[in-house]
Structures are given as C-alpha cells and as structure tokens.
Design a protein around this motif. Structure first.
Motif, PDB file in Angstrom:
ATOM      1  N   ARG A  96      34.851  11.669  -1.978  1.00  0.00           N
ATOM      2  CA  ARG A  96      34.148  12.289  -0.852  1.00  0.00           C
ATOM      3  C   ARG A  96      32.870  11.512  -0.536  1.00  0.00           C
ATOM      4  O   ARG A  96      32.575  11.220   0.631  1.00  0.00           O
ATOM      5  N   LEU A  97      32.089  11.177  -1.583  1.00  0.00           N
ATOM      6  CA  LEU A  97      30.869  10.403  -1.376  1.00  0.00           C
ATOM      7  C   LEU A  97      31.186   9.029  -0.793  1.00  0.00           C
ATOM      8  O   LEU A  97      30.442   8.524   0.046  1.00  0.00           O
ATOM      9  N   ALA A  98      32.298   8.434  -1.219  1.00  0.00           N
ATOM     10  CA  ALA A  98      32.698   7.131  -0.672  1.00  0.00           C
ATOM     11  C   ALA A  98      32.983   7.251   0.822  1.00  0.00           C
ATOM     12  O   ALA A  98      32.584   6.384   1.608  1.00  0.00           O
ATOM     13  N   HIS A  99      33.674   8.315   1.222  1.00  0.00           N
ATOM     14  CA  HIS A  99      33.970   8.499   2.646  1.00  0.00           C
ATOM     15  C   HIS A  99      32.682   8.674   3.454  1.00  0.00           C
ATOM     16  O   HIS A  99      32.587   8.224   4.599  1.00  0.00           O
ATOM     17  N   GLU A 100      31.677   9.312   2.855  1.00  0.00           N
ATOM     18  CA  GLU A 100      30.397   9.543   3.524  1.00  0.00           C
ATOM     19  C   GLU A 100      29.462   8.337   3.411  1.00  0.00           C
ATOM     20  O   GLU A 100      28.295   8.426   3.803  1.00  0.00           O
ATOM     21  N   ASN A 101      29.976   7.227   2.851  1.00  0.00           N
ATOM     22  CA  ASN A 101      29.161   6.025   2.605  1.00  0.00           C
ATOM     23  C   ASN A 101      27.928   6.327   1.764  1.00  0.00           C
ATOM     24  O   ASN A 101      26.870   5.735   1.952  1.00  0.00           O
ATOM     25  N   ALA A 102      28.060   7.264   0.827  1.00  0.00           N
ATOM     26  CA  ALA A 102      26.948   7.680  -0.030  1.00  0.00           C
ATOM     27  C   ALA A 102      27.225   7.418  -1.508  1.00  0.00           C
ATOM     28  O   ALA A 102      26.392   7.754  -2.352  1.00  0.00           O
ATOM     29  N   LEU A 103      28.359   6.818  -1.832  1.00  0.00           N
ATOM     30  CA  LEU A 103      28.717   6.641  -3.237  1.00  0.00           C
ATOM     31  C   LEU A 103      27.766   5.693  -3.963  1.00  0.00           C
ATOM     32  O   LEU A 103      27.287   6.002  -5.058  1.00  0.00           O
ATOM     33  N   THR A 104      27.462   4.553  -3.376  1.00  0.00           N
ATOM     34  CA  THR A 104      26.589   3.578  -4.029  1.00  0.00           C
ATOM     35  C   THR A 104      25.237   4.202  -4.342  1.00  0.00           C
ATOM     36  O   THR A 104      24.736   4.087  -5.465  1.00  0.00           O
ATOM     37  N   HIS A 105      24.658   4.881  -3.375  1.00  0.00           N
ATOM     38  CA  HIS A 105      23.358   5.528  -3.578  1.00  0.00           C
ATOM     39  C   HIS A 105      23.441   6.607  -4.659  1.00  0.00           C
ATOM     40  O   HIS A 105      22.567   6.697  -5.523  1.00  0.00           O
ATOM     41  N   ALA A 106      24.481   7.429  -4.632  1.00  0.00           N
ATOM     42  CA  ALA A 106      24.635   8.505  -5.620  1.00  0.00           C
ATOM     43  C   ALA A 106      24.759   7.937  -7.034  1.00  0.00           C
ATOM     44  O   ALA A 106      24.173   8.482  -7.982  1.00  0.00           O
ATOM     45  N   LEU A 107      25.507   6.838  -7.190  1.00  0.00           N
ATOM     46  CA  LEU A 107      25.655   6.252  -8.520  1.00  0.00           C
ATOM     47  C   LEU A 107      24.345   5.651  -9.015  1.00  0.00           C
ATOM     48  O   LEU A 107      24.034   5.725 -10.208  1.00  0.00           O
ATOM     49  N   HIS A 108      23.545   5.086  -8.119  1.00  0.00           N
ATOM     50  CA  HIS A 108      22.217   4.591  -8.512  1.00  0.00           C
ATOM     51  C   HIS A 108      21.328   5.753  -8.966  1.00  0.00           C
ATOM     52  O   HIS A 108      20.619   5.636  -9.965  1.00  0.00           O
ATOM     53  N   LEU A 109      21.381   6.866  -8.236  1.00  0.00           N
ATOM     54  CA  LEU A 109      20.599   8.037  -8.640  1.00  0.00           C
ATOM     55  C   LEU A 109      21.061   8.565  -9.996  1.00  0.00           C
ATOM     56  O   LEU A 109      20.239   8.971 -10.820  1.00  0.00           O
ATOM     57  N   ALA A 110      22.368   8.552 -10.230  1.00  0.00           N
ATOM     58  CA  ALA A 110      22.895   9.005 -11.521  1.00  0.00           C
ATOM     59  C   ALA A 110      22.374   8.126 -12.645  1.00  0.00           C
ATOM     60  O   ALA A 110      21.938   8.615 -13.687  1.00  0.00           O
ATOM     61  N   ARG A 111      22.425   6.815 -12.447  1.00  0.00           N
ATOM     62  CA  ARG A 111      21.935   5.894 -13.480  1.00  0.00           C
ATOM     63  C   ARG A 111      20.455   6.132 -13.762  1.00  0.00           C
ATOM     64  O   ARG A 111      20.027   6.156 -14.907  1.00  0.00           O
ATOM     65  N   GLU A 112      19.667   6.349 -12.713  1.00  0.00           N
ATOM     66  CA  GLU A 112      18.237   6.594 -12.893  1.00  0.00           C
ATOM     67  C   GLU A 112      17.963   7.921 -13.598  1.00  0.00           C
ATOM     68  O   GLU A 112      16.955   8.063 -14.295  1.00  0.00           O
ATOM     69  N   ALA A 113      18.845   8.902 -13.430  1.00  0.00           N
ATOM     70  CA  ALA A 113      18.650  10.215 -14.051  1.00  0.00           C
ATOM     71  C   ALA A 113      18.987  10.213 -15.543  1.00  0.00           C
ATOM     72  O   ALA A 113      18.568  11.103 -16.275  1.00  0.00           O
ATOM     73  N   LEU A 114      19.748   9.222 -15.980  1.00  0.00           N
ATOM     74  CA  LEU A 114      20.212   9.181 -17.368  1.00  0.00           C
ATOM     75  C   LEU A 114      19.222   8.483 -18.288  1.00  0.00           C
ATOM     76  O   LEU A 114      18.579   7.502 -17.906  1.00  0.00           O
ATOM     77  N   ARG A 115      19.145   8.972 -19.511  1.00  0.00           N
ATOM     78  CA  ARG A 115      18.383   8.273 -20.549  1.00  0.00           C
ATOM     79  C   ARG A 115      19.148   6.997 -20.906  1.00  0.00           C
ATOM     80  O   ARG A 115      20.353   6.902 -20.639  1.00  0.00           O
ATOM     81  N   PRO A 116      18.491   6.008 -21.500  1.00  0.00           N
ATOM     82  CA  PRO A 116      19.233   4.832 -21.964  1.00  0.00           C
ATOM     83  C   PRO A 116      20.355   5.271 -22.913  1.00  0.00           C
ATOM     84  O   PRO A 116      20.141   6.064 -23.823  1.00  0.00           O
ATOM     85  N   GLY A 117      21.553   4.788 -22.648  1.00  0.00           N
ATOM     86  CA  GLY A 117      22.705   5.179 -23.453  1.00  0.00           C
ATOM     87  C   GLY A 117      23.367   6.460 -22.992  1.00  0.00           C
ATOM     88  O   GLY A 117      24.376   6.882 -23.556  1.00  0.00           O
ATOM     89  N   GLY A 118      22.814   7.097 -21.947  1.00  0.00           N
ATOM     90  CA  GLY A 118      23.416   8.305 -21.393  1.00  0.00           C
ATOM     91  C   GLY A 118      24.705   7.975 -20.653  1.00  0.00           C
ATOM     92  O   GLY A 118      24.996   6.812 -20.363  1.00  0.00           O
ATOM     93  N   LEU A 119      25.470   9.012 -20.339  1.00  0.00           N
ATOM     94  CA  LEU A 119      26.807   8.815 -19.772  1.00  0.00           C
ATOM     95  C   LEU A 119      26.965   9.411 -18.381  1.00  0.00           C
ATOM     96  O   LEU A 119      26.501  10.516 -18.120  1.00  0.00           O
ATOM     97  N   LEU A 120      27.675   8.676 -17.549  1.00  0.00           N
ATOM     98  CA  LEU A 120      28.253   9.242 -16.332  1.00  0.00           C
ATOM     99  C   LEU A 120      29.721   9.486 -16.673  1.00  0.00           C
ATOM    100  O   LEU A 120      30.399   8.582 -17.171  1.00  0.00           O
TER     101      LEU A 120
END
Length: 191
Positions: free
Chosen positions: A57-81
C-alpha cells in the motif's frame, strides 16, 4: 503515536514470534510502522512491525521509501523491522480476482473475511477490497469493508527497498519458516 508495547509472543501474531526468536529472551519495545509514519518515536524501539498489506500500500502511495527510513530511524542499533509482504509478482500474469476466504471462530462467533482484487491493465498494481462478514440473527451481515490500492512488489524490489533504507542482514522467511501465511521479511538496523 500509541505507546510502545511489550513484545510478548502471541500465537495469533507470528510477526512478534519472529521478532522474539531473533532478539532472544527479554522484554522488547514494539511499535507498528503506521504509528512511526504518523508520529516518529522520540525514543529508539526494538521492533517496528508491518502487517500484511502495508508495504504494498505504501509503495502504491509512493511513500514506502520514506516509511522505511522512518522505521530505521525509530529503531535502536540492532533493532528489527519485521514485515509480512504478499508476493504477487508471479500472479500478476494470471490476475486472480480473489484468494480463498478466511474463516475464524466457531458457531455464533464465526467470521468470514473475503478479499476482492481488481488488477490494473499492466498487472503492476491492484485494488484491494476486504469484506468482513459476521453472523446475524438469520443471515450473514457485512461487519466492515476496507478498500485500498497496492503495488505488486517482487522479492527483489522488497530487498532493494530495505537495503536502500539502510537496513542490513535483510532476510526473507517463507511461510513454512515463520508460521505466517505470507513471507516475512526481517531487516536489522545498523549498529
């Protein structure tokens, strides 16, 4: 954003079971990817979780890249998506109109969830309508409907998106390996 929750494996949620298996014993903080997108977390978390149809759904909205960057920033080092993603790239040639319905519960508590797919002419996206039926007095009743549009993502595209967002140790687990009906992707935030 909703408060982070303790990560406790629940039989109905294979995504938390996968995260707990990778992270090991202990209490871990988990948030949903949609919560991270709506309001980025000020504190690092252990797990960002993405349900079945969110990445397409995020890919269709052209928001996937941004969402994955936000996920990475929200995680501690070694955290998981941890993300469950349907892989319909091979089905786009056949363009099926629906997968089998899902039935849960018993007796009066039985529910049926039906998905309806309407494919774009090029087979690269599809409209998804989810209809949930519940037992009424004498017949089935529509409890809810949701309609979205999704882009078809191949395993290569998913892997590339995760790597492009800065995740490492990207791994795809088959349904047999993870207990989820869809493949589950696990990606590690860099140290």
């Amino acid at each position: 954003m909703t408060a982070a929750q303790d990560l406790v494996p629940v039989p109905e949620d294979p995504l938390t079971e996968v995260a707990a298996a990778v992270l090991g014993a202990g209490v871990h903080q988990v948030v949903d990817l949609l919560d991270v997108v709506r309001s980025p977390s000020p504190h690092p978390v252990d797990v960002v979780r993405a349900g079945d149809d969110l990445l397409p759904r995020l890919a269709h909205e052209n928001a996937l890249t941004h969402a994955l960057h936000l996920a990475r920033e929200a995680l501690r080092p070694g955290g998981l998506l941890v993300a469950a993603v349907p892989e319909l790239d091979k089905l786009s040639l056949l363009r099926p109109t629906a997968p089998p319905p899902k039935v849960s519960g018993r007796g009066k508590d039985r529910q049926v969830t039906v998905q309806l797919w309407d494919w774009s002419p090029d087979g690269e996206s599809y409209a998804l309508e989810v209809v949930q039926l519940v037992r009424g007095e004498n017949t089935w009743e529509v409890a809810s409907t949701v309609a979205t549009r999704h882009r078809v993502l191949s395993p290569e595209q998913i892997s590339d998106e995760l790597a492009g967002a800065g995740f490492g140790a990207v791994q795809r687990l088959s349904p047999a390996e993870c207990g989820h009906p869809l493949p589950v992707w696990v990606a590690v935030a860099p140290a």
